[in-house]
Design an enzyme around this catalytic site. Sequence first.
Site, PDB file in Angstrom:
ATOM      1  N   GLU A  96      29.331 -16.830  -5.642  1.00  0.00           N
ATOM      2  CA  GLU A  96      29.623 -17.616  -6.857  1.00  0.00           C
ATOM      3  C   GLU A  96      31.140 -17.744  -7.018  1.00  0.00           C
ATOM      4  O   GLU A  96      31.909 -16.897  -6.532  1.00  0.00           O
ATOM      5  CB  GLU A  96      28.974 -16.900  -8.054  1.00  0.00           C
ATOM      6  CG  GLU A  96      29.234 -17.486  -9.419  1.00  0.00           C
ATOM      7  CD  GLU A  96      28.734 -18.915  -9.627  1.00  0.00           C
ATOM      8  OE1 GLU A  96      29.082 -19.780  -8.806  1.00  0.00           O
ATOM      9  OE2 GLU A  96      28.051 -19.161 -10.641  1.00  0.00           O
ATOM     10  N   ASP A  97      31.562 -18.802  -7.689  1.00  0.00           N
ATOM     11  CA  ASP A  97      32.992 -18.963  -7.956  1.00  0.00           C
ATOM     12  C   ASP A  97      33.407 -18.153  -9.186  1.00  0.00           C
ATOM     13  O   ASP A  97      34.363 -17.391  -9.145  1.00  0.00           O
ATOM     14  CB  ASP A  97      33.373 -20.450  -8.118  1.00  0.00           C
ATOM     15  CG  ASP A  97      32.522 -21.183  -9.154  1.00  0.00           C
ATOM     16  OD1 ASP A  97      31.568 -20.587  -9.688  1.00  0.00           O
ATOM     17  OD2 ASP A  97      32.813 -22.362  -9.430  1.00  0.00           O
ATOM     18  N   ASP A 100      30.582 -16.527 -15.972  1.00  0.00           N
ATOM     19  CA  ASP A 100      31.085 -16.749 -17.332  1.00  0.00           C
ATOM     20  C   ASP A 100      30.068 -16.153 -18.324  1.00  0.00           C
ATOM     21  O   ASP A 100      30.098 -14.953 -18.584  1.00  0.00           O
ATOM     22  CB  ASP A 100      31.273 -18.270 -17.498  1.00  0.00           C
ATOM     23  CG  ASP A 100      31.895 -18.669 -18.810  1.00  0.00           C
ATOM     24  OD1 ASP A 100      32.411 -17.803 -19.532  1.00  0.00           O
ATOM     25  OD2 ASP A 100      31.873 -19.865 -19.142  1.00  0.00           O
ATOM     26  N   PHE A 149      40.064 -21.716 -19.483  1.00  0.00           N
ATOM     27  CA  PHE A 149      39.337 -22.577 -18.558  1.00  0.00           C
ATOM     28  C   PHE A 149      40.072 -22.612 -17.224  1.00  0.00           C
ATOM     29  O   PHE A 149      41.249 -22.944 -17.146  1.00  0.00           O
ATOM     30  CB  PHE A 149      39.131 -23.984 -19.110  1.00  0.00           C
ATOM     31  CG  PHE A 149      37.975 -24.655 -18.433  1.00  0.00           C
ATOM     32  CD1 PHE A 149      36.681 -24.396 -18.831  1.00  0.00           C
ATOM     33  CD2 PHE A 149      38.185 -25.488 -17.348  1.00  0.00           C
ATOM     34  CE1 PHE A 149      35.594 -24.963 -18.162  1.00  0.00           C
ATOM     35  CE2 PHE A 149      37.110 -26.063 -16.673  1.00  0.00           C
ATOM     36  CZ  PHE A 149      35.817 -25.809 -17.091  1.00  0.00           C
ATOM     37  N   ARG A 162      39.587 -29.592  -8.158  1.00  0.00           N
ATOM     38  CA  ARG A 162      38.958 -28.696  -7.178  1.00  0.00           C
ATOM     39  C   ARG A 162      39.861 -28.433  -5.980  1.00  0.00           C
ATOM     40  O   ARG A 162      39.788 -27.399  -5.338  1.00  0.00           O
ATOM     41  CB  ARG A 162      37.673 -29.319  -6.624  1.00  0.00           C
ATOM     42  CG  ARG A 162      36.491 -29.241  -7.540  1.00  0.00           C
ATOM     43  CD  ARG A 162      35.216 -29.562  -6.752  1.00  0.00           C
ATOM     44  NE  ARG A 162      34.167 -30.061  -7.625  1.00  0.00           N
ATOM     45  CZ  ARG A 162      33.376 -29.302  -8.355  1.00  0.00           C
ATOM     46  NH1 ARG A 162      33.506 -27.996  -8.325  1.00  0.00           N
ATOM     47  NH2 ARG A 162      32.447 -29.826  -9.125  1.00  0.00           N
TER      48      ARG A 162
HETATM   49  P1  IMP Z   1      27.747 -19.250 -16.549  1.00  0.00           P
HETATM   50  O1  IMP Z   1      26.324 -19.656 -16.363  1.00  0.00           O
HETATM   51  O2  IMP Z   1      28.208 -19.445 -17.961  1.00  0.00           O
HETATM   52  O3  IMP Z   1      28.059 -17.858 -16.039  1.00  0.00           O
HETATM   53  O4  IMP Z   1      28.618 -20.270 -15.769  1.00  0.00           O
HETATM   54  C1  IMP Z   1      28.748 -20.292 -14.439  1.00  0.00           C
HETATM   55  C2  IMP Z   1      29.153 -21.655 -13.950  1.00  0.00           C
HETATM   56  O5  IMP Z   1      29.888 -22.403 -14.925  1.00  0.00           O
HETATM   57  C3  IMP Z   1      30.071 -21.485 -12.773  1.00  0.00           C
HETATM   58  O6  IMP Z   1      29.337 -21.578 -11.598  1.00  0.00           O
HETATM   59  C4  IMP Z   1      31.045 -22.622 -12.917  1.00  0.00           C
HETATM   60  O7  IMP Z   1      30.543 -23.736 -12.230  1.00  0.00           O
HETATM   61  C5  IMP Z   1      31.059 -22.956 -14.395  1.00  0.00           C
HETATM   62  N1  IMP Z   1      32.230 -22.373 -15.079  1.00  0.00           N
HETATM   63  C6  IMP Z   1      32.267 -21.323 -15.919  1.00  0.00           C
HETATM   64  N2  IMP Z   1      33.510 -21.069 -16.351  1.00  0.00           N
HETATM   65  C7  IMP Z   1      34.296 -21.977 -15.732  1.00  0.00           C
HETATM   66  C8  IMP Z   1      35.715 -22.218 -15.753  1.00  0.00           C
HETATM   67  O8  IMP Z   1      36.527 -21.535 -16.412  1.00  0.00           O
HETATM   68  N3  IMP Z   1      36.148 -23.244 -14.979  1.00  0.00           N
HETATM   69  C9  IMP Z   1      35.314 -24.016 -14.213  1.00  0.00           C
HETATM   70  N4  IMP Z   1      33.999 -23.825 -14.180  1.00  0.00           N
HETATM   71  C10 IMP Z   1      33.490 -22.812 -14.927  1.00  0.00           C
END
Ligand code: IMP
Length: 174
Positions: A96-97, A100, A149, A162
């Site tokens: 995963e990148d 959040d 962000f 990106r």
């Molecule tokens: P989560 O489900 O809230 O944990 O979000 C995960 C996904 O949201 C990641 O795979 C990212 O694609 C996107 N995401 C969450 N935070 C960021 C951020 O700060 N920048 C860009 N994408 C984000």
Amino acid sequence: MDKPRVLIPRGEIEKKVAELADELRRDYQDKHPILIGILKGSFVFMSDLIRKLNIPVEIDFVRLSSYGSGKETSGKIKLAQGVKTPIRGRHVLVIEDIVDTGLTVRFLFDSLGRRKPASLKLCTLLDKPSRRVVDVPIDYLGFTVPDAFIVGYGLDFDEKFRYLPDVCVLEEQK
Ligand code: IMP
């Protein structure tokens, strides 16, 4: 127009990816793991990581969506493209990148877990713990980031930024 400011420079990312690859090589040496990248954000990290890993791996990708557009998560996860590779009895490592709220990883782990892999672990480049909604165990972590962000090194804002080689914070221009 929001402007990206460098948070983690490319040299530091490169060092960290090499460290993670060393750790993963020790743990997965004889396991022929399947690495599953969460599209689109993880593709840069994953391509750097597998080249440093230098052990035989299989790869696949999954596409989930929670962010339609903008910076706030909708909270609803949709499976846009599933994992085709059979994973039963295999060692699976999800790449995963950024974690959040944790909702994306939780959704994916629930769905992959039902397919009975031999092991299921998570490697994420970034962790943003301040916004966590559900608990997810992170097995391999690059960096913890503040509640901002993040863009660059594969991460986008509305499909922009990106391509940036550094991990950046998107700041509002006054
Ligand atoms: P989560 O489900 O809230 O944990 O979000 C995960 C996904 O949201 C990641 O795979 C990212 O694609 C996107 N995401 C969450 N935070 C960021 C951020 O700060 N920048 C860009 N994408 C984000």
